[in-house]
Write a protein that holds these residues in place. Structure first.
Motif, PDB file in Angstrom:
ATOM      1  N   GLU A  25       0.799  -1.230   0.000  1.00  0.00           N
ATOM      2  CA  GLU A  25       0.000   0.000   0.000  1.00  0.00           C
ATOM      3  C   GLU A  25       0.831   1.280   0.000  1.00  0.00           C
ATOM      4  N   PHE A  26       1.982   1.274   0.674  1.00  0.00           N
ATOM      5  CA  PHE A  26       2.695   2.520   0.918  1.00  0.00           C
ATOM      6  C   PHE A  26       4.043   2.651   0.224  1.00  0.00           C
ATOM      7  N   TYR A  27       4.532   1.593  -0.426  1.00  0.00           N
ATOM      8  CA  TYR A  27       5.859   1.640  -1.039  1.00  0.00           C
ATOM      9  C   TYR A  27       5.745   1.672  -2.559  1.00  0.00           C
ATOM     10  N   ALA A  28       6.583   2.494  -3.175  1.00  0.00           N
ATOM     11  CA  ALA A  28       6.628   2.584  -4.632  1.00  0.00           C
ATOM     12  C   ALA A  28       7.200   1.278  -5.200  1.00  0.00           C
ATOM     13  N   GLU A  29       6.867   1.008  -6.433  1.00  0.00           N
ATOM     14  CA  GLU A  29       7.349  -0.215  -7.086  1.00  0.00           C
ATOM     15  C   GLU A  29       8.874  -0.283  -7.105  1.00  0.00           C
ATOM     16  N   ASP A  30       9.532   0.875  -7.194  1.00  0.00           N
ATOM     17  CA  ASP A  30      10.994   0.926  -7.266  1.00  0.00           C
ATOM     18  C   ASP A  30      11.629   1.283  -5.914  1.00  0.00           C
ATOM     19  N   ALA A  31      10.901   1.111  -4.827  1.00  0.00           N
ATOM     20  CA  ALA A  31      11.391   1.477  -3.499  1.00  0.00           C
ATOM     21  C   ALA A  31      12.629   0.673  -3.103  1.00  0.00           C
ATOM     22  N   SER A  32      13.423   1.271  -2.214  1.00  0.00           N
ATOM     23  CA  SER A  32      14.583   0.564  -1.659  1.00  0.00           C
ATOM     24  C   SER A  32      14.565   0.683  -0.142  1.00  0.00           C
ATOM     25  N   MET A  33      15.161  -0.330   0.514  1.00  0.00           N
ATOM     26  CA  MET A  33      15.317  -0.363   1.973  1.00  0.00           C
ATOM     27  C   MET A  33      16.756  -0.704   2.293  1.00  0.00           C
ATOM     28  N   ALA A  98      13.228   4.617  11.423  1.00  0.00           N
ATOM     29  CA  ALA A  98      13.121   4.430   9.976  1.00  0.00           C
ATOM     30  C   ALA A  98      13.133   5.824   9.353  1.00  0.00           C
ATOM     31  N   HIS A  99      14.145   6.096   8.553  1.00  0.00           N
ATOM     32  CA  HIS A  99      14.250   7.380   7.849  1.00  0.00           C
ATOM     33  C   HIS A  99      13.778   7.143   6.421  1.00  0.00           C
ATOM     34  N   GLN A 100      12.713   7.822   6.032  1.00  0.00           N
ATOM     35  CA  GLN A 100      12.071   7.579   4.741  1.00  0.00           C
ATOM     36  C   GLN A 100      12.095   8.825   3.866  1.00  0.00           C
ATOM     37  N   ARG A 101      12.168   8.577   2.559  1.00  0.00           N
ATOM     38  CA  ARG A 101      11.932   9.632   1.568  1.00  0.00           C
ATOM     39  C   ARG A 101      10.720   9.194   0.764  1.00  0.00           C
ATOM     40  N   TRP A 102       9.755  10.059   0.663  1.00  0.00           N
ATOM     41  CA  TRP A 102       8.512   9.778  -0.046  1.00  0.00           C
ATOM     42  C   TRP A 102       8.507  10.508  -1.377  1.00  0.00           C
ATOM     43  N   ARG A 103       7.837   9.904  -2.350  1.00  0.00           N
ATOM     44  CA  ARG A 103       7.528  10.547  -3.626  1.00  0.00           C
ATOM     45  C   ARG A 103       6.010  10.524  -3.726  1.00  0.00           C
ATOM     46  N   GLY A 104       5.407  11.672  -3.556  1.00  0.00           N
ATOM     47  CA  GLY A 104       3.949  11.717  -3.503  1.00  0.00           C
ATOM     48  C   GLY A 104       3.466  11.022  -2.248  1.00  0.00           C
ATOM     49  N   ASP A 105       2.623  10.013  -2.418  1.00  0.00           N
ATOM     50  CA  ASP A 105       2.076   9.309  -1.251  1.00  0.00           C
ATOM     51  C   ASP A 105       2.689   7.926  -1.058  1.00  0.00           C
ATOM     52  N   GLU A 110      14.086   3.989   2.181  1.00  0.00           N
ATOM     53  CA  GLU A 110      13.961   3.843   3.631  1.00  0.00           C
ATOM     54  C   GLU A 110      15.252   3.239   4.158  1.00  0.00           C
ATOM     55  N   ARG A 111      15.737   3.823   5.231  1.00  0.00           N
ATOM     56  CA  ARG A 111      16.931   3.285   5.900  1.00  0.00           C
ATOM     57  C   ARG A 111      16.605   3.137   7.368  1.00  0.00           C
ATOM     58  N   PHE A 112      16.958   1.970   7.910  1.00  0.00           N
ATOM     59  CA  PHE A 112      16.690   1.678   9.314  1.00  0.00           C
ATOM     60  C   PHE A 112      17.955   1.880  10.127  1.00  0.00           C
ATOM     61  N   TYR A 113      17.790   2.467  11.299  1.00  0.00           N
ATOM     62  CA  TYR A 113      18.880   2.673  12.238  1.00  0.00           C
ATOM     63  C   TYR A 113      18.499   2.006  13.549  1.00  0.00           C
ATOM     64  N   TYR A 114      19.344   1.070  13.991  1.00  0.00           N
ATOM     65  CA  TYR A 114      19.095   0.367  15.250  1.00  0.00           C
ATOM     66  C   TYR A 114      20.397  -0.242  15.736  1.00  0.00           C
ATOM     67  N   ASP A 115      20.418  -0.594  17.005  1.00  0.00           N
ATOM     68  CA  ASP A 115      21.570  -1.255  17.610  1.00  0.00           C
ATOM     69  C   ASP A 115      21.443  -2.743  17.355  1.00  0.00           C
ATOM     70  N   PRO A 116      22.324  -3.348  16.561  1.00  0.00           N
ATOM     71  CA  PRO A 116      22.219  -4.775  16.261  1.00  0.00           C
ATOM     72  C   PRO A 116      22.307  -5.672  17.507  1.00  0.00           C
ATOM     73  N   ALA A 117      22.858  -5.157  18.609  1.00  0.00           N
ATOM     74  CA  ALA A 117      22.941  -5.943  19.839  1.00  0.00           C
ATOM     75  C   ALA A 117      21.555  -6.330  20.338  1.00  0.00           C
ATOM     76  N   GLN A 118      20.525  -5.539  19.975  1.00  0.00           N
ATOM     77  CA  GLN A 118      19.156  -5.850  20.396  1.00  0.00           C
ATOM     78  C   GLN A 118      18.697  -7.219  19.861  1.00  0.00           C
ATOM     79  N   LEU A 119      19.228  -7.619  18.724  1.00  0.00           N
ATOM     80  CA  LEU A 119      18.809  -8.864  18.077  1.00  0.00           C
ATOM     81  C   LEU A 119      19.246 -10.089  18.863  1.00  0.00           C
ATOM     82  N   LYS A 120      20.237  -9.926  19.713  1.00  0.00           N
ATOM     83  CA  LYS A 120      20.759 -11.053  20.490  1.00  0.00           C
ATOM     84  C   LYS A 120      20.036 -11.252  21.815  1.00  0.00           C
ATOM     85  N   GLY A 121      19.504 -10.178  22.345  1.00  0.00           N
ATOM     86  CA  GLY A 121      18.939 -10.216  23.704  1.00  0.00           C
ATOM     87  C   GLY A 121      17.677 -11.028  23.807  1.00  0.00           C
TER      88      GLY A 121
END
Length: 123
Positions: A25-33, A98-105, A110-121
């Motif tokens: 619903e919210f991501y363009a066909e050519d979106a990147s993450m 999540a830092h996003q750039r939108w084109r229209g709607d 999108e780039r995610f920023y998080y501490d990977p250490a959280q994945l281990k806990g």
């Protein structure tokens, strides 16, 4: 540039656990993450496949209510808090921005920023 209502609709859908639907619903066909400093993934179909594999790898994934966001023109930053339960029953809590750039709607980058250490806990 997205409207405040459009961003709120995205947040609501993700908080309802409708992850794949939100991608459609919210991501363009050519979106990147991009995860932290990893190379980006591109193309909505690839993003959906990656999300589906992540969901299948876990017994449960949920987004805690109360996500906050900042909207500035075509840029949006969302603070998400997730709880994942692994197949073995252990779980972890993950907070990310999540830092996003939108084109229209629709989201195009999108780039995610998080501490990977959280994945281990285990919570």
């Amino acid at each position: 540039m997205p409207s405040r209502e459009r961003v709120q609709a995205l947040v609501a859908m993700v908080e309802e656990g409708k992850y794949l639907e939100a991608l459609r619903e919210f991501y363009a066909e050519d979106a990147s993450m991009q995860e932290n400093g990893e190379p980006p993934r591109a193309g909505r179909d690839r993003l959906i496949d990656h999300e589906w594999r992540m969901l299948e790898a876990h017994k449960e994934a949920r987004t805690l209510p109360g996500s906050s966001y900042l909207l500035d023109g075509d840029r949006v930053v969302i603070h998400w808090t997730f709880v994942f339960t692994r197949r073995d029953g252990t779980s972890f809590r993950m907070e990310e921005l999540a830092h996003q750039r939108w084109r229209g709607d629709r989201i195009v980058e999108e780039r995610f920023y998080y501490d990977p250490a959280q994945l281990k806990g285990d919570k």
